[in-house]
Design a protein around this motif. Structure first.
Motif, short mmCIF file in Angstrom:
data_model
loop_
_atom_site.label_atom_id
_atom_site.label_comp_id
_atom_site.label_asym_id
_atom_site.label_seq_id
_atom_site.Cartn_x
_atom_site.Cartn_y
_atom_site.Cartn_z
N UNK A 14 0.83 -1.21 0.00
CA UNK A 14 0.00 0.00 0.00
C UNK A 14 0.87 1.26 0.00
N UNK A 38 2.21 1.28 -9.84
CA UNK A 38 0.94 1.36 -9.11
C UNK A 38 0.13 0.07 -9.31
N UNK A 39 0.09 -0.40 -10.56
CA UNK A 39 -0.66 -1.63 -10.87
C UNK A 39 -0.07 -2.83 -10.13
N UNK A 45 -0.97 -5.78 -3.02
CA UNK A 45 -1.86 -5.43 -1.90
C UNK A 45 -3.03 -6.40 -1.80
N UNK A 46 -3.70 -6.62 -2.95
CA UNK A 46 -4.87 -7.50 -2.93
C UNK A 46 -4.47 -8.92 -2.55
N UNK A 49 -3.29 -8.76 1.36
CA UNK A 49 -4.41 -8.38 2.25
C UNK A 49 -5.47 -9.48 2.25
N UNK B 181 -13.66 -5.22 2.57
CA UNK B 181 -12.73 -4.77 3.64
C UNK B 181 -11.32 -4.64 3.10
N UNK B 182 -10.96 -5.55 2.20
CA UNK B 182 -9.63 -5.51 1.60
C UNK B 182 -9.53 -4.29 0.67
N UNK B 183 -10.63 -4.00 -0.01
CA UNK B 183 -10.61 -2.93 -1.03
C UNK B 183 -10.54 -1.53 -0.43
N UNK B 186 -7.33 0.54 -0.10
CA UNK B 186 -6.71 0.74 -1.43
C UNK B 186 -7.48 1.79 -2.24
N UNK B 190 -6.17 5.14 -3.87
CA UNK B 190 -6.40 5.45 -5.29
C UNK B 190 -6.82 6.91 -5.49
N UNK B 307 -4.75 1.29 -15.77
CA UNK B 307 -5.64 0.14 -15.67
C UNK B 307 -6.13 -0.08 -14.23
N UNK B 308 -5.21 0.11 -13.28
CA UNK B 308 -5.57 -0.06 -11.86
C UNK B 308 -6.65 0.95 -11.47
N UNK B 315 -14.40 -1.68 -9.11
CA UNK B 315 -14.47 -2.39 -7.82
C UNK B 315 -15.21 -1.55 -6.78
#
Lengths: 67, 465
Positions: A14, A38-39, A45-46, A49, B181-183, B186, B190, B307-308, B315
């Protein structure tokens, strides 16, 4: 032990997500590199986590008092 | 009719059975838990749209910052002084407390209204996700004036996303909640990353020396986009305050604060307000200015973080729509006899999917949020009046519950009457809830005072005779 490792790796991922745009803003890396970092950091992270959440769930199922 | 109505309310009680007892002291939660909960809940897909809309509505830098600081402060104080005290005293959800006050019949109406409002909100979330996925297929998103679906591609896209979200919600709501919760941390990153990365495009120097100049001239420059109403300080302040009106003034967060050790835990809502409704809104404002003031959350995030970023918007829409679909399903379950949870969630999802095709809920999100809070606000006023004001005026509390009545007629009159008055109030939609709230409080107490006097008179007459 695993919990600490996974939490640390997730936090580092993160932090990388946050550091990448900062370094790009300061003009040290290109836009393409920033978006790539970043990607990648987001994927990490995903991954970490999610593992951490699964670990916590397993702990709860087995009645661990670690939480 | 009365029999079937009571059957419905019995089913509704059964659904919420596990919440019936007040929370015991061993189940109370720590402040950190509340801070995390609020921070996660208020950094959602809607933030991509709301902050951007302030820019399109021509809010100036000064109005934005002052409005958000004060408005969010008022929201935090509303949680702290209105919602949390009543929750920590009763340790009940709004559902059970309202049942005592207004009767199961009115509770049912409240639930149904909530369900429909939830479906519309989830529909708006699907539309936000569609703006991200639409990029991949080159589908144009609706313009700010669109009410009906703008293209066949948009309809197909929202239907496809809506159906996928619904199926996933049916298959595993709990798994998705854990994923959310994970998202959430992040998604917050973002917002920050996206704004930071787009600042150079707006001409901000690496040492930030010209940030405020750029912010005043290129982002919050006070010029509204074509066809958009100009917003001032009061609009921003009131919006930040009523954005979660149903939760604080409307008291639906009693469900949350009944687990708080003290009413002061309401102050933890500041983590949600100042991270989500302050920082995230500012970030989305920067992003929309950098892409030429086009209301396109997907494009905003794609330009900002590649893309993220686009995946993040998708998401965010998904993880926000998921609990909303669940809550709508739960509320709708009361009118669907013996239906299993999956069938109800599927129905709520299909309704939501159809609504998501209509861009009006997405492009008029600010107005919708105002209407959502306005519709449910009188219920909060009724509960506050019964809880705090009735003892002051020596009016007997919980008469409907004690007499086992299906409806509290006076509560229904106050709710409907307040909405009617608010509809005709000659002021901006954003400001109508406040006079409406005061009106509902006063009217509910007055109706009971009048009734009390009427009840006393015959008795008094008999005694004198």
């Amino acid at each position: 032990m695993w919990k600490i490792v996974l939490s640390s790796l997730a936090c580092i991922s993160l932090l990388c997500c946050l550091a990448a745009p900062l370094i790009y803003f300061l003009g040290r890396i290109s836009e393409k590199n920033y978006k790539g970092i970043f990607l990648l950091a987001s994927v990490f992270w995903f991954f970490f986590a999610s593992l951490r959440v699964l670990q916590r769930k397993n702990d709860q199922k087995s009645g661990s008092i670690g939480e | 009719m009365a029999i079937s109505f009571s059957r419905i309310t019995d089913r509704m009680d059964h659904l919420y059975e596990f919440d019936r007892e007040p929370v015991s002291s061993d189940k109370l939660q720590t402040g950190a838990r509340f801070a995390g909960l609020f921070a996660g809940e208020h950094v959602a897909a809607t933030e991509f749209v709301i902050g951007a809309f302030f820019v399109l509505h021509g809010v100036s830098l000064y109005d934005l910052f002052l409005g958000l600081i004060l408005g969010n402060l008022l929201a935090v104080l509303s949680w702290t002084f209105i919602c949390a005290p009543i929750a920590t005293r009763t340790r009940l959800t709004l559902y059970w407390y309202l049942r005592k006050i207004a009767g199961p019949g009115l509770n049912l109406i409240y639930n149904l209204a909530n369900a429909i409002l939830y479906c519309i909100l989830a529909g708006a979330m699907i539309a936000v996700s569609a703006t991200a996925l639409g990029l991949a297929f080159g589908i144009a998103i609706p313009s700010l004036d669109d009410v009906l679906p703008s293209s066949f591609g948009w309809i197909c896209l929202t239907l496809a996303i809506g159906i996928i979200f619904t199926i996933l919600a049916v298959l595993g709501f709990e798994k998705l909640s854990r994923f959310a919760q994970v998202c959430s941390p992040w998604i917050f990153i973002l917002f920050i990353a996206g704004a930071l990365a787009l600042l150079p495009r707006l001409g901000v120097h690496a040492n930030f020396d010209n940030f405020f100049t750029v912010a005043k001239t290129k982002i919050w420059n006070g010029v509204a986009a074509d066809g958009q109403e100009k917003f001032h300080l009061a609009h921003v302040l009131f919006f930040a305050w009523f954005c979660n009106l149903a939760m604080h003034i409307g008291l639906s967060d009693m469900a949350l604060f009944r687990y708080a050790k003290r009413w002061l835990y309401g102050l933890y809502s500041a983590f949600g307000m100042y991270l989500g409704h302050f920082l995230a809104w500012i970030c989305s404002g920067i992003m929309v200015a950098a892409i030429g003031r086009e209301m396109h959350p997907g494009l905003m995030a794609f330009e900002a973080a590649g893309l993220a970023g686009a995946a993040g918007v998708f998401i965010a829409g998904w993880t926000t729509a998921n609990p909303t679909l669940y809550r709508a399903g739960l509320a709708l379950q009361v009118i669907t006899p013996n239906w299993p949870r999956w069938k109800v969630t599927l129905s709520a999802g299909l309704l939501t999917t159809i609504l998501s095709c209509f861009p009006v809920f997405f492009v008029k999100l600010l107005d919708y949020v105002a209407i959502y809070g306005l519709i449910l606000m009188p219920v909060g006023a009724i509960v506050i009046a019964e809880h705090w004001l009735f003892p002051l005026f020596k009016i007997e509390q919980y008469q409907t519950g004690k007499n086992k009545k299906l409806f509290n007629g006076r509560a229904l009159i106050v709710w409907a009457g307040t909405l009617l008055v608010c509809y005709f109030l000659p002021i901006h939609l954003f400001f109508r809830w406040l006079p409406g709230y005061i009106l509902a409080l006063v009217a509910y107490v007055l109706l009971h005072v009048i009734r009390k006097k009427q009840d006393v008179k015959p008795g008094f007459a008999k005694e004198t005779i």
